[in-house]
Structures are given as structure tokens and as C-alpha cells.
Design an enzyme around this catalytic site. Structure first.
Site, PDB file in Angstrom:
ATOM      1  N   HIS A 181     -20.663  31.643 -25.738  1.00 14.05           N
ATOM      2  CA  HIS A 181     -20.624  31.020 -24.406  1.00 14.05           C
ATOM      3  C   HIS A 181     -20.268  29.527 -24.502  1.00 14.05           C
ATOM      4  CE1 HIS A 181     -22.203  34.359 -21.996  1.00 14.05           C
ATOM      5  NE2 HIS A 181     -22.864  34.671 -23.095  1.00 14.05           N
ATOM      6  N   LYS A 217     -23.199  20.309  -6.907  1.00 10.91           N
ATOM      7  CA  LYS A 217     -24.093  19.173  -6.634  1.00 10.91           C
ATOM      8  C   LYS A 217     -23.622  17.881  -7.324  1.00 10.91           C
ATOM      9  CE  LYS A 217     -28.189  18.304  -4.748  1.00 10.91           C
ATOM     10  NZ  LYS A 217     -28.622  18.879  -3.474  1.00 10.91           N
ATOM     11  N   CYS A 259     -17.615  36.419 -23.614  1.00 13.07           N
ATOM     12  CA  CYS A 259     -18.657  37.415 -23.847  1.00 13.07           C
ATOM     13  C   CYS A 259     -18.256  38.775 -23.251  1.00 13.07           C
ATOM     14  CB  CYS A 259     -19.998  36.900 -23.331  1.00 13.07           C
ATOM     15  SG  CYS A 259     -21.359  37.849 -24.018  1.00 13.07           S
ATOM     16  N   TYR A 260     -18.894  39.206 -22.160  1.00 10.75           N
ATOM     17  CA  TYR A 260     -18.492  40.487 -21.549  1.00 10.75           C
ATOM     18  C   TYR A 260     -16.995  40.469 -21.229  1.00 10.75           C
ATOM     19  CZ  TYR A 260     -18.468  44.496 -18.396  1.00 10.75           C
ATOM     20  OH  TYR A 260     -18.199  45.716 -17.805  1.00 10.75           O
ATOM     21  N   GLU A 271     -19.582  27.601 -22.149  1.00  5.99           N
ATOM     22  CA  GLU A 271     -20.071  26.875 -20.970  1.00  5.99           C
ATOM     23  C   GLU A 271     -21.482  26.344 -21.146  1.00  5.99           C
ATOM     24  OE1 GLU A 271     -19.611  30.061 -21.321  1.00  5.99           O
ATOM     25  OE2 GLU A 271     -20.990  31.306 -20.156  1.00  5.99           O
ATOM     26  N   GLY A 314     -21.443  39.085 -18.556  1.00  7.69           N
ATOM     27  CA  GLY A 314     -22.124  39.984 -17.625  1.00  7.69           C
ATOM     28  C   GLY A 314     -23.146  40.809 -18.385  1.00  7.69           C
TER      29      GLY A 314
END
Ligand code: XMP
Length: 537
Positions: free
Chosen positions: A192, A393, A105-106, A194, A78
Site C-alpha cells: 500500500h 479537509k 493490493c486487491y 498510500e 479491497g
């Protein structure tokens, strides 16, 4: 005890106990969103591990999360500093649910702070690809090489870990790049995982959801199809379903799924507004129409002339968009009236639509599909059905392949609702549509021949409103200039012009000028977004 059953549009069966929803049939990981730009990416990576997850706001009531019985919880990054007044936070109880928690992270900093550690502004901000040394004795880093590259983006750092934690990763500037409290199955990662730049990021998330949380990986698209078909049948019964089919990926996959579930109880209305790519209308009809591979009731409305009539003389982009959108509703409404009352209006809403509308799975408010905005007010129906509401998607595409929808359609690049209307600068005429369709077909063919079609996220030909002087044979020409556009983008919010080899561009140019009457100049649009947009209007 007050028990109610609800079959959601996805595969998840929820049973509400005294008003509380409990996830009964699937492994669920809850992603708690602290406003990070990668929140959807976290969820997608978890799903790639065949584990179902949903994104919830950090404001979500802890009891609601507990009642979902998640197998794991992930706290996202964040933009805030967790020690600031009014920064997004969470209850310490979240870490006492007995469920593994991974903070990113945050989320990692917040976990440390809430559990008694200290977070401070770092002397050196870390941003970008960073070398990290990990302790691969930790289950989070099982099978990860000791030295690996990760994506960092932080100003704050964990200055002191919470009691019971130990550091399991470091960088040159960050003494606690990751920490664990193995006993309580709590993990904090400063970087991160991801983001694709974190080379072993997917493995780390896999280790968390499949290893530490113990998920078996029951989220698969073949079983999604099977369960959705069953759920749709139960919900629809003998009822009638109406779907506006645009020929895009989402509505096509929704049509395939509904057709498998309820066959000819489904009516698809396909409006050909004359602003589709070359042969697209016929292609959609060949797949979904009578004699095609799907069992459904298909109505094609050839509204080309009607649209060209409405658009005659109109040059202002927003006005054009408005006319195209409103006309779509009018045509659809007329067809719907002929059918009479329907029980369900189906829409191809997908998970990013839900998340981006700020719902984050928290409420049942319905977002109308962006291509058919406003439809529910005009059509007489009892309920909305959105069978793809929980899918990303790439998952929608996998479902499409499961249903046997041709790859060409399933991997179709994004195409705007107003179609070629926003790729023809200025007034739209049948002649200009013909020019842009032909030029675009050549461009797409040559890009595919060069094996570049999966290299770019979106590419198309557009018609500038510019005419210029040229010479062909010994004749002077005064014809249109076609603009070629090709972009690379992750989220379509920002984009860079793609680097297409010059010889490919030259071939496209030469073919367009030779084969498309009315064009004597071909330009390549180099503009990034911002300052440009992807479409020309
Ligand atoms: P822009 O031109 O805004 O486009 O940079 C970003 C992405 O959105 C698509 N786009 C639309 N999609 N209805 C849609 O469904 C629309 O009105 C619309 N306008 C733009 C565009 O093709 C690109 O992928």
C-alpha cells in the site's frame, strides 16, 4: 449534437456531449474503489501530487470512465479474494483504454487475474511493515532506494503474472510484490503506497501520476480559489445566497469563498447556541461580522437563553442532541423567513461527506451538512451550492489560508455540532457551561504552551456530572470533577488516548482548580475508542 454545459461547484468544468460528461479543463486521475479501507487516502495522496482525482465505485460503467478522459486509473485495495465467485471485478477493456493503470493490493491481484495471470491464497500472510527489494529501473520506482520498507496487508498473492508482465519488486515471502507491463503502462503493487508506513509510497504515487501518466500537476489551491470564484459568480448571477455559519472550518471557508465571489449577496446566519468554546462566538463575529475582513451580510443570533431553557432538566444524551439539533433548525428557519426567498442555500459539504454517503461522485444527490441536517426542507430556496464538495479537509484548510482566514480558525480541531452540550454529562446549565468553557480554555492554552497542539488530533475538557469532597485552604469543598480528554486518531472512527507529559497535566490541573470556581478535581480520561467514544455523550 446535443451540447450542455455544467459548472460544477469545484473547479471542474464539464461539458456534456450527447448526455455524456467529458472532463475538459483538468487533468483527472480516476480512483476505482474496490471497498478498501484506504480508498480516500489513495485519492488524498494523488492530490498531494497536485493532480486532481475522483473516487468511483468499481460498478461504474466503463463508458462513463472513458468519457472522462482520465490521464490515469488507480484500482484500490479491497477486502475480497478476486478469484471468488461474485467478487468485485472489472472489465478487461479497462486495461485497453490506452490509459496507464496502477493496481494496489486487491487491484493488483485483480489486474493480474483479469489479464490471464493466477492469484492464490498465500501460505504466509503478510501484514505490517515489510522489507521490499525494488527494481528502480522501472519508472514506478525511479529514485526509490533498492531496499525499502512498505506496508503489506494481504492473504492472497500473485502466483503467476499475466503475460507481458515482469516482477519489479519482491519480499522474503512474496515473489511478485510489484509487476509491470511497461509497454502498456500497466502496474501492479501488492503493498500500500498510500499508507505513511510505506516510506517511499508518496514518491511511487508521484512517479505514477506525474511520470507515467504524464500529468503536469495543475491542481493547486490558488487556482482553485480563482476558478471557484469565477464559477460561483456565473452560477449565482444577481441571486441571493444563504449560509449557516457554525464557526467550524468547513462553513467558515465556504463563507470566505462565497464572500469573495458574491460579496453582500451572501448572508451568513451564525447561531450562538451558548454551547460554544470560550469566546468563540465573538471570535467568529470578529472575522465575519461587520467591520471584519469579509464582505458579506452577517447575522448573529444570540440564542443562548433559549437553548438553556429547552435543555433545562434534560439528562438523556440523545434527547439533548435532538433538542440542540431541532432548535438550530427553528432558529435558522426564523432568520431565513425574515430574509425572504433566497436563490441558493450554501453548505460546507466536503469530499469525505460525499464519499462516505456512498455517492462516490456518481450522482448528484445532495447530502445535507451533518451540522444542519434537514435544513433544505425548511428553507425556501431554488438550489443548493456546495463550493467545497470536491475537496479533502487538508485542501479546505489550504483554501482557507489562501482566502486569508486566520490560522487559528483554519487549523481548528473538530468540534461537534451539539457543542459543549455533549461535553457536559447530564443536565446543561449556564453555570456548567461557564465551568467547562473556562477549564477548556486553560487546557488548550497549556497544551499550546507545551507545543503539543499539533501532536494530538482532538483534545478538550469536559464536565463530569460527579461532585466529590475536597479540601481547599482549611475549607471542605464539594465540587465538580473536570475530565481532560486528548486523542490521537487518523479517522476518528478509532482513537487512542494521547500520552501527555505528566508535568503538563499537573500544571493544567493546578490552574483549573485554582482559577475555575466550582471545580475541585481533575481527571484524565484514558479510554480508547472503542470501547469509549471521543465525546462523553
Ligand atoms: P465520537 O464521540 O462519536 O466522535 O467518538 C467522533 C468525532 O465526531 C465528532 N462528533 C460530532 N461532529 N456533530 C458533529 O459535527 C455531532 O453531533 C458530533 N458528535 C461527535 C467528535 O467531536 C469527534 O471528532
Amino acid at each position: 449534437m446535443n451540447l450542455t454545459f455544467q459548472i460544477l461547484s469545484g473547479a471542474i468544468l464539464r461539458i456534456s456531449v450527447c448526455g455524456r460528461e467529458v472532463n475538459m479543463s483538468k487533468e483527472l486521475v480516476v480512483v476505482i474503489d474496490f471497498g478498501g479501507q484506504y480508498n480516500q487516502l489513495v485519492a488524498r495522496r494523488v492530490r498531494e501530487c497536485n493532480v486532481y482525482c475522483e473516487i468511483y465505485s468499481y460498478k461504474t460503467d466503463l463508458e462513463k470512465i472513458r468519457a472522462m478522459r482520465p490521464r490515469g486509473i488507480i484500482l484500490t485495495g479491497g477486502p475480497n479474494s478476486c478469484y471468488e465467485k461474485n467478487a468485485p471485478t472489472c472489465s478487461p477493456e479497462l486495461f485497453r483504454l490506452g490509459v496507464p493503470v496502477l493496481g494496489l493490493c486487491y487491484g493488483a491481484q485483480l489486474m493480474s487475474l483479469v489479464l490471464g495471470g493466477r492469484v492464490e491464497r498465500a501460505d504466509a500472510k503478510e501484514y505490517g511493515k515489510t522489507e521490499v527489494h525494488v527494481d528502480n529501473a522501472s519508472p514506478l520506482f525511479a529514485d526509490v532506494p533498492e531496499d525499502t520498507i512498505c506496508w503489506m496487508s494481504h492473504n492472497d498473492y500473485i502466483a503467476q503474472m499475466a503475460p507481458g508482465f515482469r516482477a519489479i519488486a519482491t519480499t522474503a515471502n512474496c515473489p511478485v510484490a510489484a509487476a509491470e507491463c511497461a509497454e502498456k503502462r500497466l502496474y501492479a503493487i501488492q503493498f500500500h503506497p498510500e499508507v505513511l508506513h510505506t516510506v517511499e509510497g508518496s514518491k511511487m504515487l508521484y512517479n505514477f501520476v506525474r511520470g507515467i501518466c504524464g500529468c503536469g500537476g495543475d491542481w493547486r489551491m490558488d487556482s482553485f480559489v480563482e476558478e471557484s470564484v469565477k464559477n460561483i459568480r456565473e452560477k449565482v448571477g444577481e441571486g441571493k445566497v444563504l449560509l449557516a455559519l457554525s464557526g467550524g472550518v468547513d462553513s467558515s471557508v465556504a463563507a470566505g469563498l462565497l464572500s469573495r465571489a458574491v460579496g453582500r449577496q451572501l448572508t451568513c446566519v451564525f447561531v450562538d447556541h451558548g454551547l460554544l468554546r470560550k469566546n468563540e462566538g465573538d471570535e467568529v463575529e470578529a472575522i465575519f461580522g461587520e467591520g471584519g475582513q469579509f464582505d458579506l451580510h452577517f447575522i448573529r443570533v444570540n440564542a443562548q437563553q433559549r437553548y438553556y431553557g429547552k435543555l433545562a432538566g434534560v439528562t438523556e444524551p440523545e434527547k439533548k442532541r435532538k433538542i440542540i439539533g431541532e432548535e438550530f433548525i427553528r432558529v435558522f428557519e426564523e432568520e431565513a423567513k425574515k430574509i425572504g426567498t433566497v436563490d441558493f442555500l450554501a453548505q460546507g459539504t466536503i469530499y469525505p461527506d460525499v464519499v462516505e454517503s456512498g455517492l462516490g461522485g456518481e450522482s448528484a444527490v445532495i447530502k445535507s451538512h451533518h451540522n444542519v441536517g434537514g435544513l433544505p426542507d425548511y428553507v425556501d430556496f431554488k438550489e443548493i451550492i456546495e463550493p467545497l464538495r470536491n475537496l479533502f479537509k487538508d485542501e479546505v484548510r489550504k483554501v482557507g489560508l489562501e482566502l486569508g482566514i486566520p490560522e487559528k480558525l483554519v487549523f481548528r480541531q473538530p468540534f461537534p455540532g451539539p457543542g459543549l452540550g455533549v461535553r457536559i454529562v447530564g443536565e446543561v446549565t449556564a453555570e456548567k457551561v461557564r465551568i467547562v468553557q473556562d477549564a477548556d480554555a486553560i487546557y488548550r492554552e497549556e497544551i499550546a504552551n507545551a507545543g503539543l497542539d499539533r501532536e494530538m488530533n482532538q483534545y478538550f475538557a469536559a464536565l463530569t456530572n460527579m461532585r466529590s469532597v475536597g479540601v481547599m485552604g482549611d475549607e471542605r469543598t464539594y465540587d465538580y470533577a473536570v475530565a481532560l480528554r486528548a486523542v490521537k486518531t487518523v479517522d476518528f472512527m478509532t482513537a487512542e488516548a494521547a500520552e501527555i507529559p505528566f508535568e503538563v497535566l499537573q500544571k493544567v490541573m493546578s490552574r483549573i482548580i485554582n482559577e475555575v470556581k466550582g471545580v475541585n478535581r481533575v481527571l484524565y480520561d484514558l479510554t480508547s475508542k472503542p470501547p469509549g467514544t471521543i465525546e462523553l455523550e
